[in-house]
Structure formats: structure tokens, C-alpha cells
Design a protein around this motif. Structure first.
Motif, PDB file in Angstrom:
ATOM      1  N   THR A   6       8.342  -2.278  -2.277  1.00 46.67           N
ATOM      2  CA  THR A   6       8.057  -3.589  -1.694  1.00 46.67           C
ATOM      3  C   THR A   6       6.761  -3.513  -0.907  1.00 46.67           C
ATOM      4  N   PHE A   7       5.838  -4.410  -1.241  1.00 45.33           N
ATOM      5  CA  PHE A   7       4.601  -4.555  -0.478  1.00 45.33           C
ATOM      6  C   PHE A   7       4.789  -5.681   0.532  1.00 45.33           C
ATOM      7  N   LYS A   8       4.644  -5.351   1.796  1.00 45.27           N
ATOM      8  CA  LYS A   8       4.767  -6.328   2.876  1.00 45.27           C
ATOM      9  C   LYS A   8       3.365  -6.775   3.263  1.00 45.27           C
ATOM     10  N   VAL A   9       3.044  -8.061   3.028  1.00 47.94           N
ATOM     11  CA  VAL A   9       1.702  -8.582   3.271  1.00 47.94           C
ATOM     12  C   VAL A   9       1.693  -9.344   4.592  1.00 47.94           C
ATOM     13  N   LEU A  10       0.761  -9.002   5.451  1.00 50.36           N
ATOM     14  CA  LEU A  10       0.652  -9.672   6.746  1.00 50.36           C
ATOM     15  C   LEU A  10      -0.800  -9.906   7.092  1.00 50.36           C
ATOM     16  N   ASN A  11      -1.031 -10.794   8.024  1.00 49.97           N
ATOM     17  CA  ASN A  11      -2.366 -11.062   8.546  1.00 49.97           C
ATOM     18  C   ASN A  11      -2.451 -10.576   9.992  1.00 49.97           C
ATOM     19  N   GLN A  53       9.048  -0.194   3.362  1.00 48.49           N
ATOM     20  CA  GLN A  53       8.109  -1.099   2.719  1.00 48.49           C
ATOM     21  C   GLN A  53       6.663  -0.685   3.000  1.00 48.49           C
ATOM     22  N   THR A  54       5.794  -0.922   2.024  1.00 49.12           N
ATOM     23  CA  THR A  54       4.380  -0.565   2.125  1.00 49.12           C
ATOM     24  C   THR A  54       3.608  -1.732   2.725  1.00 49.12           C
ATOM     25  N   ASN A  55       2.986  -1.522   3.873  1.00 52.94           N
ATOM     26  CA  ASN A  55       2.326  -2.595   4.606  1.00 52.94           C
ATOM     27  C   ASN A  55       0.885  -2.803   4.131  1.00 52.94           C
ATOM     28  N   ILE A  56       0.574  -4.067   3.814  1.00 51.60           N
ATOM     29  CA  ILE A  56      -0.787  -4.460   3.434  1.00 51.60           C
ATOM     30  C   ILE A  56      -1.290  -5.465   4.457  1.00 51.60           C
ATOM     31  N   LEU A  57      -2.348  -5.116   5.158  1.00 53.65           N
ATOM     32  CA  LEU A  57      -2.977  -6.049   6.101  1.00 53.65           C
ATOM     33  C   LEU A  57      -4.061  -6.801   5.339  1.00 53.65           C
ATOM     34  N   ASN A  58      -3.862  -8.087   5.158  1.00 53.50           N
ATOM     35  CA  ASN A  58      -4.684  -8.880   4.250  1.00 53.50           C
ATOM     36  C   ASN A  58      -5.592  -9.851   5.000  1.00 53.50           C
ATOM     37  N   ASN A  59      -6.720 -10.182   4.344  1.00 60.96           N
ATOM     38  CA  ASN A  59      -7.616 -11.229   4.844  1.00 60.96           C
ATOM     39  C   ASN A  59      -8.138 -10.918   6.243  1.00 60.96           C
ATOM     40  N   VAL A  60      -8.576  -9.691   6.436  1.00 63.93           N
ATOM     41  CA  VAL A  60      -8.996  -9.223   7.760  1.00 63.93           C
ATOM     42  C   VAL A  60     -10.482  -9.504   7.979  1.00 63.93           C
ATOM     43  N   LEU A  61     -10.787 -10.212   9.048  1.00 61.79           N
ATOM     44  CA  LEU A  61     -12.172 -10.439   9.445  1.00 61.79           C
ATOM     45  C   LEU A  61     -12.726  -9.198  10.138  1.00 61.79           C
ATOM     46  N   LYS A 116       2.732   1.677  10.434  1.00 57.50           N
ATOM     47  CA  LYS A 116       1.579   2.150   9.669  1.00 57.50           C
ATOM     48  C   LYS A 116       1.095   1.098   8.688  1.00 57.50           C
ATOM     49  N   ILE A 117      -0.221   0.876   8.674  1.00 57.51           N
ATOM     50  CA  ILE A 117      -0.844  -0.011   7.698  1.00 57.51           C
ATOM     51  C   ILE A 117      -1.380   0.861   6.563  1.00 57.51           C
ATOM     52  N   ALA A 118      -0.781   0.725   5.390  1.00 62.35           N
ATOM     53  CA  ALA A 118      -1.177   1.578   4.261  1.00 62.35           C
ATOM     54  C   ALA A 118      -2.482   1.112   3.628  1.00 62.35           C
ATOM     55  N   GLY A 136      -9.874  -1.798  -2.692  1.00 63.99           N
ATOM     56  CA  GLY A 136      -8.581  -1.638  -2.024  1.00 63.99           C
ATOM     57  C   GLY A 136      -7.413  -1.911  -2.959  1.00 63.99           C
ATOM     58  N   ILE A 137      -7.510  -2.981  -3.760  1.00 61.54           N
ATOM     59  CA  ILE A 137      -6.454  -3.299  -4.717  1.00 61.54           C
ATOM     60  C   ILE A 137      -6.330  -2.186  -5.754  1.00 61.54           C
ATOM     61  N   ARG A 138      -7.445  -1.723  -6.266  1.00 60.26           N
ATOM     62  CA  ARG A 138      -7.424  -0.662  -7.287  1.00 60.26           C
ATOM     63  C   ARG A 138      -6.809   0.621  -6.719  1.00 60.26           C
ATOM     64  N   LYS A 139      -7.160   0.955  -5.482  1.00 55.84           N
ATOM     65  CA  LYS A 139      -6.616   2.145  -4.836  1.00 55.84           C
ATOM     66  C   LYS A 139      -5.103   2.019  -4.686  1.00 55.84           C
ATOM     67  N   LEU A 140      -4.638   0.844  -4.259  1.00 53.93           N
ATOM     68  CA  LEU A 140      -3.204   0.585  -4.120  1.00 53.93           C
ATOM     69  C   LEU A 140      -2.490   0.768  -5.456  1.00 53.93           C
TER      70      LEU A 140
END
Length: 266
Positions: free
Chosen positions: A145-150, A177-185, A199-201, A234-238
Motif C-alpha cells: 500500500t502506497f500512502k500518499v500525503l501532502n 504502508q509505504t509513504n509518498i510525500l507528493n506535490n512538495v514545494l 519515514k517518508i520513502a 522519483g516514480i521510476r525509482k519507486l
């Protein structure tokens, strides 16, 4: 453990659909066959990705079938016309939670079990509404499970409220769950996000062009610029680390589309 099914879940507006499609695109670039399932019955998946198409088979019809077989699940998949390796299964324009009879957690789990045999990977775009039965089944049944957060207060408050609900049931495996921090300024402080979810993966940067792609229903198109390259890296690495388990410089294994003949017609 071999990864076959991945659930992508997150706070409202965090970018789960966009992240799911970009993961699907990266897998398709590796000649992997992917089925994308849209769980949200409030904002249906199909009109977001196929805005000019009508009269498509609906996920709701599949779930309401008297007997849900693998063939029945396949009949309701729609090939993404812009990529032969990606097929979609979701709700149609105008449908909502009241459009179909209620279904059980067992029926949702049955659907995901059937889909596992139809493609190399199944990506499940979950709803942020934890009462959504498909989402509950996906979070319990997916291999990862990828957990997406801002990195904003609204997203973090959501997870602070949702975490106690999921921690009550070990089947959700919230801590795994694998944490993805998305849309980061570039100016954002990401430390509060780590304090909330740990942890933010993977961290994905803010790319303005992605919103334009989303609005046009063209998420498979290329985006350009420095931050776009960082995002795609980042997507490719994931994908390589979590889904495929191959180094990026490894040989791409070619294969034929498993659901390439799915036209969406009954």
C-alpha cells in the motif's frame, strides 16, 4: 514477496489518482500489463481519464453481477486507448454510490482476486473515504500500500484522524504502508509530515504541468522541465524498487499485452 497488487491511498486531494496513473505509465514503459481500478464512487475514474468516451462498461455492473467470474471482470475492463499495456476498471460519468446495489467486502475481495490473474500488476486507486468497501478490501488485500500525503495541515490532520481507525485492525497493516510525500514545494517544511506518518520513502516535487494534464485527461503524456524530470525519476525509482525489484539499469523484459484485446464491449 512478489508484488502483484498495489493499493494507492491518501488524503483528499493528495494526488492518488495522478500517482496511480504515473505508476501505471512507468510499468507500461517496461512492457508490463497493468489494470487500474478506481474505487471512488463519488468522483468516478473513467470520465477523468477518458473524458470523450461514453457508454463504457462500469465497475458497478461487475460488482452487481449474480456471479463474479474472472471473465466477467475482464469484460468490464476498458483498454486505455493511448497505451496498449494499461486497462481501466471504474465507474462511469453520472454514477454514484446509489447507482448499484450494495455489495460486501467479500465481493470486493473476490474482484481483486480475479484481477490478479489478468495482468502483471493491478493498481487500485483508493478512495479517501474509509467507508468505501472497495478501499477497505484493497487496503487489506494488496501486496503493498502506497500512502500518499501532502506537506500541508489538511492532509496531516486527515491522517491523524484516520490512523486510529486503521490501527484498530491489524489487517490494514498501517505501519507497513509505504509513504509518498507528493506535490512538495521547494519552500515547504516536510518535518511535520514525518512526525505524523513516520519515514517518508519517496518525495515527489510540485509540477504545475501535471494539473493541466489531469484537467485534460492526458496523464500519459510527457511533461518537461527540471521538476518534471525529478518527478518522473522519483516514480521510476519507486516502481523499480517496490514493484519490479530490478535495478534501473537492468534489462527490460518484453512481454505481450495480457489484456490488450479488452475493448470494453460485452
Amino acid at each position: 514477496m512478489a508484488i502483484k497488487t498495489a493499493a494507492v491511498w491518501g488524503s483528499p486531494g493528495s494526488g492518488t489518482t495522478l500517482t496511480t496513473i504515473k505508476i501505471a505509465k512507468a510499468l507500461a514503459n517496461l512492457k508490463k500489463n497493468v489494470i487500474v481500478v478506481g474505487c471512488d464512487d463519488q468522483t468516478p475514474l473513467l470520465p477523468l481519464l477518458l473524458p470523450s468516451t461514453s457508454e463504457l462498461p462500469s465497475l458497478g455492473d461487475a460488482l452487481a453481477a449474480d456471479q463474479l467470474s474472472q471473465i466477467e471482470a475482464l469484460r468490464h475492463c476498458v483498454q486505455y486507448v493511448k497505451n496498449q499495456y494499461i486497462s481501466l476498471l471504474g465507474y462511469r460519468l453520472g454514477e454514484n454510490v446509489l447507482s448499484y446495489p450494495e455489495y460486501t467486502l467479500q465481493r470486493a475481495s473476490e474482484l481483486f482476486s480475479h484481477l490478479r490473474g489478468l495482468a502483471d500488476f493491478v493498481l487500485i486507486d483508493c478512495s479517501s473515504n474509509l467507508d468505501n468497501v472497495l478501499t477497505a478490501a484493497a487496503l487489506k488485500q494488496a501486496d503493498v500500500t502506497f500512502k500518499v500525503l501532502n506537506a500541508d495541515p489538511k492532509s496531516l490532520v486527515y491522517f491523524q484522524s484516520a490512523a486510529p481507525l486503521l490501527l484498530r485492525d491489524s489487517g490494514y497493516r498501517y505501519g507497513e504502508q509505504t509513504n509518498i510525500l507528493n506535490n512538495v514545494l521547494s519552500s515547504q517544511d516536510v518535518d511535520p509530515a514525518r512526525e505524523v506518518v513516520g519515514k517518508i520513502a519517496y518525495t515527489l516535487p510540485h509540477v504545475p504541468e501535471l494539473k493541466d494534464q489531469y484537467d485534460r485527461g492526458e496523464l500519459l503524456e510527457a511533461v518537461f522541465g527540471k521538476t518534471a524530470r525529478q518527478y518522473e525519476t522519483g516514480i521510476r525509482k519507486l516502481v523499480m524498487e517496490v514493484m519490479v525489484h530490478e535495478p534501473e539499469h537492468g534489462i527490460v523484459r518484453r512481454g505481450k499485452p495480457a489484456v490488450g484485446d479488452v475493448s470494453g464491449t460485452a
